[in-house]
Design a protein around this motif. Structure first.
Motif, PDB file in Angstrom:
ATOM      1  N   MET A 182       0.792  -1.057  -0.024  1.00 19.63           N
ATOM      2  CA  MET A 182       0.047   0.238   0.140  1.00 19.63           C
ATOM      3  C   MET A 182       0.723   1.332   0.163  1.00 19.63           C
ATOM      4  O   MET A 182       0.707   2.033  -0.753  1.00 19.63           O
ATOM      5  CB  MET A 182      -0.851  -0.310   1.250  1.00 19.63           C
ATOM      6  N   GLU A 183       1.659   1.253   0.886  1.00 20.77           N
ATOM      7  CA  GLU A 183       2.759   2.458   1.188  1.00 20.77           C
ATOM      8  C   GLU A 183       3.597   2.607  -0.314  1.00 20.77           C
ATOM      9  O   GLU A 183       3.914   3.670  -0.867  1.00 20.77           O
ATOM     10  CB  GLU A 183       3.588   2.194   2.117  1.00 20.77           C
ATOM     11  N   ASP A 184       4.042   1.199  -0.919  1.00 20.51           N
ATOM     12  CA  ASP A 184       4.629   1.493  -1.990  1.00 20.51           C
ATOM     13  C   ASP A 184       3.936   1.955  -3.235  1.00 20.51           C
ATOM     14  O   ASP A 184       4.762   2.527  -3.957  1.00 20.51           O
ATOM     15  CB  ASP A 184       5.191  -0.092  -2.364  1.00 20.51           C
ATOM     16  N   ILE A 185       2.688   1.654  -3.164  1.00 23.66           N
ATOM     17  CA  ILE A 185       1.895   2.215  -4.406  1.00 23.66           C
ATOM     18  C   ILE A 185       1.760   3.669  -4.496  1.00 23.66           C
ATOM     19  O   ILE A 185       1.637   4.454  -5.472  1.00 23.66           O
ATOM     20  CB  ILE A 185       0.580   1.285  -4.280  1.00 23.66           C
ATOM     21  N   LEU A 186       1.484   4.124  -3.251  1.00 16.53           N
ATOM     22  CA  LEU A 186       1.448   5.634  -2.929  1.00 16.53           C
ATOM     23  C   LEU A 186       2.730   6.521  -2.838  1.00 16.53           C
ATOM     24  O   LEU A 186       2.624   7.931  -2.894  1.00 16.53           O
ATOM     25  CB  LEU A 186       0.398   5.872  -1.545  1.00 16.53           C
ATOM     26  N   ARG A 187       3.769   5.694  -2.919  1.00 15.49           N
ATOM     27  CA  ARG A 187       4.950   6.451  -2.779  1.00 15.49           C
ATOM     28  C   ARG A 187       5.413   7.368  -3.761  1.00 15.49           C
ATOM     29  O   ARG A 187       5.830   8.483  -3.503  1.00 15.49           O
ATOM     30  CB  ARG A 187       6.346   5.383  -2.732  1.00 15.49           C
ATOM     31  N   PRO A 188       5.056   7.419  -4.941  1.00 23.67           N
ATOM     32  CA  PRO A 188       5.438   8.386  -5.967  1.00 23.67           C
ATOM     33  C   PRO A 188       4.621   9.665  -5.603  1.00 23.67           C
ATOM     34  O   PRO A 188       4.971  10.833  -5.795  1.00 23.67           O
ATOM     35  CB  PRO A 188       5.071   7.821  -7.374  1.00 23.67           C
ATOM     36  N   ILE A 189       3.288   9.496  -5.072  1.00 22.73           N
ATOM     37  CA  ILE A 189       2.633  10.783  -4.739  1.00 22.73           C
ATOM     38  C   ILE A 189       3.051  11.466  -3.570  1.00 22.73           C
ATOM     39  O   ILE A 189       3.187  12.615  -3.643  1.00 22.73           O
ATOM     40  CB  ILE A 189       0.954  10.045  -4.302  1.00 22.73           C
ATOM     41  N   TYR A 190       3.345  10.718  -2.578  1.00 21.80           N
ATOM     42  CA  TYR A 190       3.661  11.704  -1.559  1.00 21.80           C
ATOM     43  C   TYR A 190       5.425  12.100  -1.677  1.00 21.80           C
ATOM     44  O   TYR A 190       5.692  13.038  -0.833  1.00 21.80           O
ATOM     45  CB  TYR A 190       3.573  10.668  -0.122  1.00 21.80           C
ATOM     46  N   GLN A 191       6.044  11.139  -2.333  1.00 21.75           N
ATOM     47  CA  GLN A 191       7.407  11.578  -2.561  1.00 21.75           C
ATOM     48  C   GLN A 191       7.483  13.001  -3.177  1.00 21.75           C
ATOM     49  O   GLN A 191       8.532  13.861  -2.886  1.00 21.75           O
ATOM     50  CB  GLN A 191       8.317  10.486  -3.115  1.00 21.75           C
ATOM     51  N   GLU A 192       6.593  13.139  -4.120  1.00 13.75           N
ATOM     52  CA  GLU A 192       6.666  14.393  -4.963  1.00 13.75           C
ATOM     53  C   GLU A 192       6.297  15.546  -3.957  1.00 13.75           C
ATOM     54  O   GLU A 192       7.071  16.593  -4.100  1.00 13.75           O
ATOM     55  CB  GLU A 192       5.525  14.513  -6.137  1.00 13.75           C
ATOM     56  N   ARG A 193       5.634  15.289  -3.053  1.00 17.36           N
ATOM     57  CA  ARG A 193       5.025  16.457  -2.093  1.00 17.36           C
ATOM     58  C   ARG A 193       6.270  16.534  -0.995  1.00 17.36           C
ATOM     59  O   ARG A 193       6.496  17.580  -0.716  1.00 17.36           O
ATOM     60  CB  ARG A 193       3.941  15.994  -1.120  1.00 17.36           C
ATOM     61  N   ALA A 194       6.950  15.422  -0.776  1.00 14.80           N
ATOM     62  CA  ALA A 194       8.041  15.595   0.423  1.00 14.80           C
ATOM     63  C   ALA A 194       9.173  16.345  -0.182  1.00 14.80           C
ATOM     64  O   ALA A 194       9.895  17.115   0.516  1.00 14.80           O
ATOM     65  CB  ALA A 194       8.446  14.206   0.887  1.00 14.80           C
ATOM     66  N   SER A 195       9.295  16.195  -1.466  1.00 12.75           N
ATOM     67  CA  SER A 195      10.530  16.863  -2.081  1.00 12.75           C
ATOM     68  C   SER A 195      10.251  18.622  -2.043  1.00 12.75           C
ATOM     69  O   SER A 195      11.230  19.096  -2.479  1.00 12.75           O
ATOM     70  CB  SER A 195      10.527  16.276  -3.727  1.00 12.75           C
ATOM     71  N   GLN A 196       9.173  18.751  -1.956  1.00 13.64           N
ATOM     72  CA  GLN A 196       8.916  20.436  -2.097  1.00 13.64           C
ATOM     73  C   GLN A 196       9.397  21.059  -0.624  1.00 13.64           C
ATOM     74  O   GLN A 196       8.867  20.611   0.461  1.00 13.64           O
ATOM     75  CB  GLN A 196       7.296  20.716  -2.400  1.00 13.64           C
ATOM     76  N   SER A 197      10.173  22.126  -0.784  1.00  8.88           N
ATOM     77  CA  SER A 197      10.430  22.846   0.495  1.00  8.88           C
ATOM     78  C   SER A 197       9.581  23.523   1.478  1.00  8.88           C
ATOM     79  O   SER A 197       9.445  23.514   2.636  1.00  8.88           O
ATOM     80  CB  SER A 197      11.341  23.744   0.051  1.00  8.88           C
ATOM     81  N   ASN A 198       8.163  23.437   0.835  1.00 11.67           N
ATOM     82  CA  ASN A 198       6.954  23.845   1.629  1.00 11.67           C
ATOM     83  C   ASN A 198       6.408  22.978   2.420  1.00 11.67           C
ATOM     84  O   ASN A 198       5.662  23.326   3.460  1.00 11.67           O
ATOM     85  CB  ASN A 198       6.041  24.681   0.572  1.00 11.67           C
ATOM     86  N   THR A 199       6.915  21.577   2.241  1.00 12.52           N
ATOM     87  CA  THR A 199       6.183  20.306   2.941  1.00 12.52           C
ATOM     88  C   THR A 199       6.925  20.370   4.410  1.00 12.52           C
ATOM     89  O   THR A 199       8.205  20.303   4.257  1.00 12.52           O
ATOM     90  CB  THR A 199       6.318  19.184   2.076  1.00 12.52           C
TER      91      THR A 199
END
Length: 291
Positions: A1-18
């Motif tokens: 489950m976490e693996d499937i969603l990883r691309p979605i949350y990693q994109e957010r985590a890479s943003q300095s505002n997060t």
């Protein structure tokens, strides 16, 4: 489950505002915590044009929701208790990303519940309690029994939440379960209101009497924050209070709370002359009996 969603949350985590990314999974088949979704991704960001942005996803016949939440909105919910699920989400969540231990510190703060934070929350709950109690009593006296009942149920709920906060805990979605253990007297009042075989009028009559005592016994702690802020000036005009940063959370309940405190001789009214003959500005100050 976490693996499937990883691309979605990693994109957010890479943003300095997060500031942080949290994962909340549905624990039971019928779970109200996640709004029927299998997974909630909670993304907390520093600044946003939109305080809350939500996206829904489908994967492997399951549902996920991503909530992108501005820090200001989060702090408002935590202070006012207007989204009680957020407490359980933060408490139960798995931390996927945490910038400078923002989420870890937030979890610690919620767990320890600093006293100053409790004072503000108790003040806000007390204001809501007074609003519901005063409106309910007025409706009861005008024979609007069902509307009065609705207000009394809400007033008891605020009384219950106030008791939970007073005991150093955050009110949860199952607040009556908490109150049953912490303040059984309040729980008993609620049970009597809902389950008693007396007429509705008689139940409300008895409850107003009991509630008056319960409210009186909590007035000092419920007004501590407000009186502390007001004592910082000789007197206040109402509009000044409405725009005072620390008093903004009281908002629509402030006028009713003030009148209650005047009646209880905790706030004094000062008449200040205007250009109109016989017309005065109304100022408010902490009663001299308290100083």
């Amino acid at each position: 489950m976490e693996d499937i969603l990883r691309p979605i949350y990693q994109e957010r985590a890479s943003q300095s505002n997060t500031l942080g990314v949290l994962l909340i999974e549905k624990k039971q088949k019928l779970s109200h915590i996640t709004d029927s979704f299998d997974v909630i991704l909670l993304v907390i960001i520093k600044e946003a044009d939109q305080p809350l942005f939500i996206k829904h996803y489908t994967y492997n016949n399951k549902k996920a929701a991503m909530h992108v939440l501005a820090e200001t909105q989060l702090q408002e919910w935590l202070l006012l208790g207007t989204n009680r699920k957020i407490f359980e989400w933060i408490h139960d969540a798995k931390i996927l990303f945490d910038r400078n231990e923002y989420v870890a510190n937030l979890k610690t703060e919620l767990r320890e519940f600093p006293f100053n934070g409790r004072k503000i929350k108790m003040g806000v709950e007390f204001a809501k309690l007074i609003r519901r109690y005063v409106d309910g009593k007025a409706l009861f006296e005008s024979k609007q029994v069902l509307d009065a009942y609705n207000h009394v149920v809400h007033s008891l709920h605020h009384l219950a939440r106030l008791a939970v906060i007073e005991n150093g805990l955050h009110p949860e979605l199952t607040v009556w379960q908490q109150v049953k253990q912490i303040e059984p007297e309040i729980y008993k009042l609620y049970e009597e209101l809902v389950n008693s075989e007396e007429t509705l009028e008689k139940r409300l009559e008895l409850l107003f009497l009991a509630s008056e005592f319960m409210i009186h016994s909590r007035t000092n702690i419920g007004t501590s924050h407000l009186l502390e802020v007001l004592s910082g000036k000789e007197y206040w005009f109402f509009n000044e209070m409405m725009n005072e940063k620390e008093l903004i959370p009281y908002s629509v309940d402030l006028a009713v709370l003030l009148e209650y405190l005047i009646e209880k001789h905790l706030i004094d009214v000062i008449n200040i002359e205007t250009k109109g003959h016989g017309v005065f500005h109304r100022g408010y100050c902490v009663s001299k009996k308290l100083s």
